[in-house]
Design a protein around this motif. Structure first.
Motif, mmCIF file in Angstrom:
data_model
loop_
_atom_site.group_PDB
_atom_site.id
_atom_site.type_symbol
_atom_site.label_atom_id
_atom_site.label_comp_id
_atom_site.label_asym_id
_atom_site.label_seq_id
_atom_site.Cartn_x
_atom_site.Cartn_y
_atom_site.Cartn_z
ATOM 1 N N LEU A 122 -12.362 17.190 -0.051
ATOM 2 C CA LEU A 122 -11.917 17.969 1.105
ATOM 3 C C LEU A 122 -12.794 19.201 1.267
ATOM 4 N N GLN A 123 -13.245 19.451 2.510
ATOM 5 C CA GLN A 123 -13.984 20.662 2.831
ATOM 6 C C GLN A 123 -13.346 21.322 4.047
ATOM 7 N N LEU A 124 -13.425 22.643 4.072
ATOM 8 C CA LEU A 124 -12.903 23.415 5.192
ATOM 9 C C LEU A 124 -14.021 24.207 5.846
ATOM 10 N N TYR A 125 -13.883 24.355 7.161
ATOM 11 C CA TYR A 125 -14.877 25.092 7.939
ATOM 12 C C TYR A 125 -14.427 26.537 8.043
ATOM 13 N N TYR A 126 -15.260 27.445 7.551
ATOM 14 C CA TYR A 126 -14.848 28.848 7.505
ATOM 15 C C TYR A 126 -16.083 29.729 7.606
ATOM 16 N N GLY A 127 -16.071 30.661 8.548
ATOM 17 C CA GLY A 127 -17.174 31.594 8.691
ATOM 18 C C GLY A 127 -18.490 30.927 9.058
ATOM 19 N N GLY A 128 -18.429 29.829 9.797
ATOM 20 C CA GLY A 128 -19.642 29.174 10.259
ATOM 21 C C GLY A 128 -20.248 28.182 9.290
ATOM 22 N N ALA A 129 -19.538 27.871 8.202
ATOM 23 C CA ALA A 129 -20.082 26.935 7.224
ATOM 24 C C ALA A 129 -18.956 26.111 6.611
ATOM 25 N N TRP A 130 -19.345 24.952 6.052
ATOM 26 C CA TRP A 130 -18.381 24.101 5.351
ATOM 27 C C TRP A 130 -18.313 24.521 3.891
ATOM 28 N N TYR A 131 -17.097 24.664 3.387
ATOM 29 C CA TYR A 131 -16.887 25.051 1.994
ATOM 30 C C TYR A 131 -16.087 23.960 1.281
ATOM 31 N N THR A 132 -16.569 23.614 0.104
ATOM 32 C CA THR A 132 -15.844 22.624 -0.692
ATOM 33 C C THR A 132 -14.555 23.231 -1.211
ATOM 34 N N SER A 133 -13.460 22.544 -0.998
ATOM 35 C CA SER A 133 -12.171 22.996 -1.519
ATOM 36 C C SER A 133 -11.932 22.344 -2.863
ATOM 37 N N ASP A 134 -11.456 21.127 -2.868
ATOM 38 C CA ASP A 134 -11.173 20.437 -4.117
ATOM 39 C C ASP A 134 -11.275 18.937 -3.903
ATOM 40 N N SER A 135 -11.162 18.220 -5.020
ATOM 41 C CA SER A 135 -11.189 16.768 -4.996
ATOM 42 C C SER A 135 -10.017 16.238 -5.802
ATOM 43 N N GLU A 136 -9.535 15.064 -5.417
ATOM 44 C CA GLU A 136 -8.421 14.469 -6.147
ATOM 45 C C GLU A 136 -8.569 12.948 -6.105
ATOM 46 N N TYR A 137 -8.205 12.303 -7.214
ATOM 47 C CA TYR A 137 -8.277 10.854 -7.310
ATOM 48 C C TYR A 137 -6.935 10.222 -6.943
ATOM 49 N N PHE A 138 -6.983 9.071 -6.257
ATOM 50 C CA PHE A 138 -5.784 8.323 -5.910
ATOM 51 C C PHE A 138 -6.008 6.855 -6.269
ATOM 52 N N MET B 178 0.850 -1.195 0.000
ATOM 53 C CA MET B 178 0.000 0.000 0.000
ATOM 54 C C MET B 178 0.882 1.240 0.000
ATOM 55 N N ARG B 179 0.677 2.085 -1.009
ATOM 56 C CA ARG B 179 1.506 3.280 -1.115
ATOM 57 C C ARG B 179 0.850 4.459 -0.401
ATOM 58 N N THR B 180 1.701 5.380 0.060
ATOM 59 C CA THR B 180 1.203 6.601 0.683
ATOM 60 C C THR B 180 1.375 7.753 -0.288
ATOM 61 N N ARG B 181 0.282 8.446 -0.565
ATOM 62 C CA ARG B 181 0.304 9.591 -1.476
ATOM 63 C C ARG B 181 0.257 10.882 -0.668
ATOM 64 N N SER B 182 0.454 12.013 -1.355
ATOM 65 C CA SER B 182 0.480 13.301 -0.669
ATOM 66 C C SER B 182 -0.561 14.240 -1.233
ATOM 67 N N SER B 183 -1.107 15.075 -0.348
ATOM 68 C CA SER B 183 -1.999 16.156 -0.740
ATOM 69 C C SER B 183 -1.611 17.355 0.107
ATOM 70 N N SER B 184 -2.411 18.423 0.088
ATOM 71 C CA SER B 184 -2.045 19.600 0.863
ATOM 72 C C SER B 184 -3.257 20.337 1.388
ATOM 73 N N ILE B 185 -3.485 20.225 2.676
ATOM 74 C CA ILE B 185 -4.541 21.016 3.300
ATOM 75 C C ILE B 185 -4.183 22.488 3.269
ATOM 76 N N ALA B 186 -2.885 22.804 3.370
ATOM 77 C CA ALA B 186 -2.467 24.205 3.375
ATOM 78 C C ALA B 186 -2.873 24.885 2.078
ATOM 79 N N THR B 187 -2.666 24.229 0.960
ATOM 80 C CA THR B 187 -3.062 24.808 -0.329
ATOM 81 C C THR B 187 -4.567 24.988 -0.391
ATOM 82 N N ALA B 188 -5.307 23.967 0.046
ATOM 83 C CA ALA B 188 -6.759 24.059 0.009
ATOM 84 C C ALA B 188 -7.267 25.195 0.880
ATOM 85 N N THR B 189 -6.600 25.435 2.006
ATOM 86 C CA THR B 189 -6.986 26.550 2.872
ATOM 87 C C THR B 189 -6.840 27.866 2.131
ATOM 88 N N ALA B 190 -5.755 28.006 1.399
ATOM 89 C CA ALA B 190 -5.526 29.249 0.669
ATOM 90 C C ALA B 190 -6.603 29.495 -0.363
#
Length: 649
Positions: free
Chosen positions: A581-597, A1-13
């Motif tokens: 991935l979704q982030l909580y901001y200003g009292g609501a959940w906002y869709t950031s992005d999606s990625e396939y692995f 099983m391989r481990t892939r990488s993503s970035s919550i920091a980028t999605a936050t931006a």
């Protein structure tokens, strides 16, 4: 099983409004769910030949979108305020955008949509339009009576004021062509009279080849100009003009003189735009070889460099608006081939097993060769996928006829098809005949239902009681290329007319009940589709604790800790999982992005989500199997449960 990488920091931006790329530009998207490119205002469109993609800009939103040749959105870039024009470098590696509101030229990596450089332009208005010629990016800028040209060379040097004072009336609409790599045209659009200036930019400094202001005539007012390969101009997609230093001469025109704009391919093919219609002409054509009718105003169209497509922006209107409120990228295929017309006429009704006659005609505005061969297919209850009949060859004027004796009743469809050739597209049409025969009553239960993975489900076939033949065959065809259609059960129905069969739902199935018919009833096939959800589970790791916020359980992480999400799913060859991935901001959940692995052969994948480096951030992520989008259609789209994360100091 391989481990892939993503970035919550980028999605936050992304959510905080920074200029960031899309999360999954290279991820496959199914045809049914492919996102279209839609903009609120036209900020330019440009095709990239080497990368085989197209770019569309939204002037109001300051956004540039990238799409593949089928119009599927690949990614987007924000932060180009007042974008008013796009141009692609000759090698296709760099996309240039005119940011008129921030007075700069933005150089963008055409493959990734990453900003390579921002070049300020010393002006209070513009830059407005851009074009690539002479190995430089050229742009127009300035105000009325104080406009000029500037350039950006390969080293990034910006030069302004490259035309004499008062030569250009306004920030000119620019045009260039790869077939005339050292020529640049500038058009004072929408004014009467217009001015067209042709520059030679091979030396790096624009040298005026022609500067013409017509007084009267068909092109006194122009809104579009393109260079014709081999010398000449095309104005508003209609008039072909040759030019000298101080005048021009009309050398031809395309029939629709009401066109608003157009574009010329590298080989001189013309895409003419008028209202909701795009017409394609050969270089010296007198009638269109291909016509595309849209349902709204088309404001812009450009050729793919390989001439395989025309990319067009189609406007949409609201009920109270006289102008388009949005524009959607449309892909016009096979533009260089003529579209023939085939007509077919058959009796509206006929008795079964009796001969009938079908007639028709094929014609084209680009003449076809004599004696064209046409394929004929009969589709009926005996042959639901169609049965090939003898081909028919056209006679004088493209007419044809053939006879057939339909063996089965019900609706019989005769389809006549032309395969196409180098200059004509394939085309087909059909005629339906109502053929008399008794229709049996045949049903299968559970059509369209969805079941959990592994559930055993019973299906009941019911046949009406009025038939002599009481035998029904049930076929199962599991989704996926690795398993084929098979006979599940065949036999006589019960006294109540029922026959049952059970299937374990590990994947989607197509079940077909086939009744062969008898001497007074037609054969009939009833097909049902049933769906199995995928088995999806996921778990977070690396957290320092778990606790509830309200009724929701969160995994807690320090801001410098990267969570790992491990997903398990029933495996199929080539299968991928989509992470949302979704982030909580200003009292609501906002869709950031999606990625396939991609999943490993054991159906698992672990994804390193990246450390955000910021506390006070809440995020949630889920694993999704997407029918077709995850690499196959073996299961129905299945959403895993959200996994919640809280990042602390």
């Amino acid at each position: 099983m391989r481990t892939r990488s993503s970035s919550i920091a980028t999605a936050t931006a992304v959510l905080l409004g920074s200029v960031v790329l899309g999360f999954g530009a290279a991820a496959p998207v199914s045809a049914t769910s492919a996102p279209a490119v839609t903009v609120t205002s036209d900020g330019g469109i440009a095709a990239d030949g080497p990368l085989n993609r197209v770019f569309v800009a939204d002037h109001t939103a300051g956004t540039v979108y990238a799409a593949d040749p089928n119009g599927t959105k690949l990614g987007s870039l924000t932060g180009i305020p007042g974008v008013s024009g796009l141009a692609v470098s000759t090698d296709g590696s760099t996309l240039y955008a005119a940011a008129s509101a921030s007075h700069e030229i933005v150089a963008i990596d055409a493959a990734t949509l990453a900003v390579e450089a921002r070049y300020p332009v010393d002006t209070n208005k513009g830059p407005t339009y851009v074009a690539f010629a002479g190995d430089k990016l050229w742009f127009s800028y300035g105000d009325q009576w104080a406009a000029s040209l500037g350039s950006v060379d390969p080293s990034g040097t910006v030069t302004v004021g490259q035309t004499p004072q008062n030569l250009l009336w306004n920030p000119e609409a620019l045009s260039a062509s790869p077939t005339e790599p050292n020529l640049l045209t500038a058009l004072t659009e929408g004014l009467s009279p217009c001015t067209v200036t042709v520059f030679d930019v091979s030396s790096g400094t624009p040298q005026t080849v022609a500067d013409v202001t017509p007084h009267g005539g068909p092109v006194e007012i122009a809104e579009d100009v393109d260079l014709i390969p081999g010398g000449g101009l095309l104005l508003n997609g209609t008039y072909r003009m040759s030019y000298t230093q101080s005048n021009w001469t009309q050398t031809g025109a395309y029939p629709n003189t009401a066109a608003e704009s157009g574009d010329i391919s590298p080989h001189g093919m013309v895409a003419q735009v008028e209202g909701g219609t795009v017409r394609i002409y050969r270089p010296e054509g007198t009638q269109p070889i291909h016509t595309y009718a849209t349902n709204a105003q088309t404001v812009d169209a450009v050729w793919a460099p390989d001439e395989s497509r025309v990319y067009a922006l189609e406007g949409a209107y609201s009920s109270n608006s006289g102008s388009p409120t949005s524009y959607t990228l449309k892909i016009l295929t096979d533009p260089t081939r003529n579209v023939p017309t085939v007509s077919v006429k058959a009796p509206t009704s006929a008795p079964r097993a009796k001969k009938l006659t079908v007639t028709g005609k094929i014609s084209a505005t680009v003449p076809l060769t004599a004696g064209v061969k046409l394929r004929v297919t009969r589709t009926d209850l005996d042959s639901p996928k169609g049965k090939a009949l003898p081909s028919v060859t056209t006679g004088s004027g493209g007419t044809f006829s053939f006879t057939d004796t339909p063996p089965a009743g019900g609706t019989v469809t005769y389809t006549v098809a032309y395969a196409g050739d180098a200059t004509h597209t394939a085309v087909s049409t059909s005629a339906k005949v109502a053929v008399s025969r008794t229709t049996p009553k045949l049903t299968v239960s559970n059509n369209g239902k969805h079941y959990n993975y592994g559930k055993k489900v019973s299906y009941t076939v019911h046949l009406g009681s009025e038939y002599k033949n009481r035998t029904v065959a049930v076929y199962g065809d599991p989704y996926g290329a690795d398993e084929g259609k098979r006979l599940l059960k065949s036999g006589k129905v019960s006294s109540a007319g029922n026959l049952s069969v059970s299937v374990t739902m590990n994947r989607n199935w197509t079940l077909s009940a086939v009744y062969a018919g008898d001497d007074r009833t037609a054969s009939k096939t009833v097909t049902t589709h049933v769906y199995a959800y995928a088995r999806v589970s996921s778990a977070l790791s690396k957290q320092y604790k778990t606790a509830k916020i309200g009724s929701t359980t969160y995994a807690y992480y320090h801001k410098k800790t990267a969570p790992v999400l491990t997903t398990s799913m029933n495996y199929h060859k080539g299968r991928k999982v989509r992470l949302d991935l979704q982030l909580y901001y200003g009292g609501a959940w906002y869709t950031s992005d999606s990625e396939y692995f991609a999943l490993a052969s054991n159906g698992k994948v672990a994804v390193n989500l990246g450390a955000p480096g910021k506390s006070g951030l809440r995020a949630r992520i889920r694993a999704v199997y997407v029918e077709n989008g995850s690499g196959d259609n073996v299961n129905a789209t299945t959403y895993g449960s959200w996994k919640y994360m809280d990042f602390t100091s």
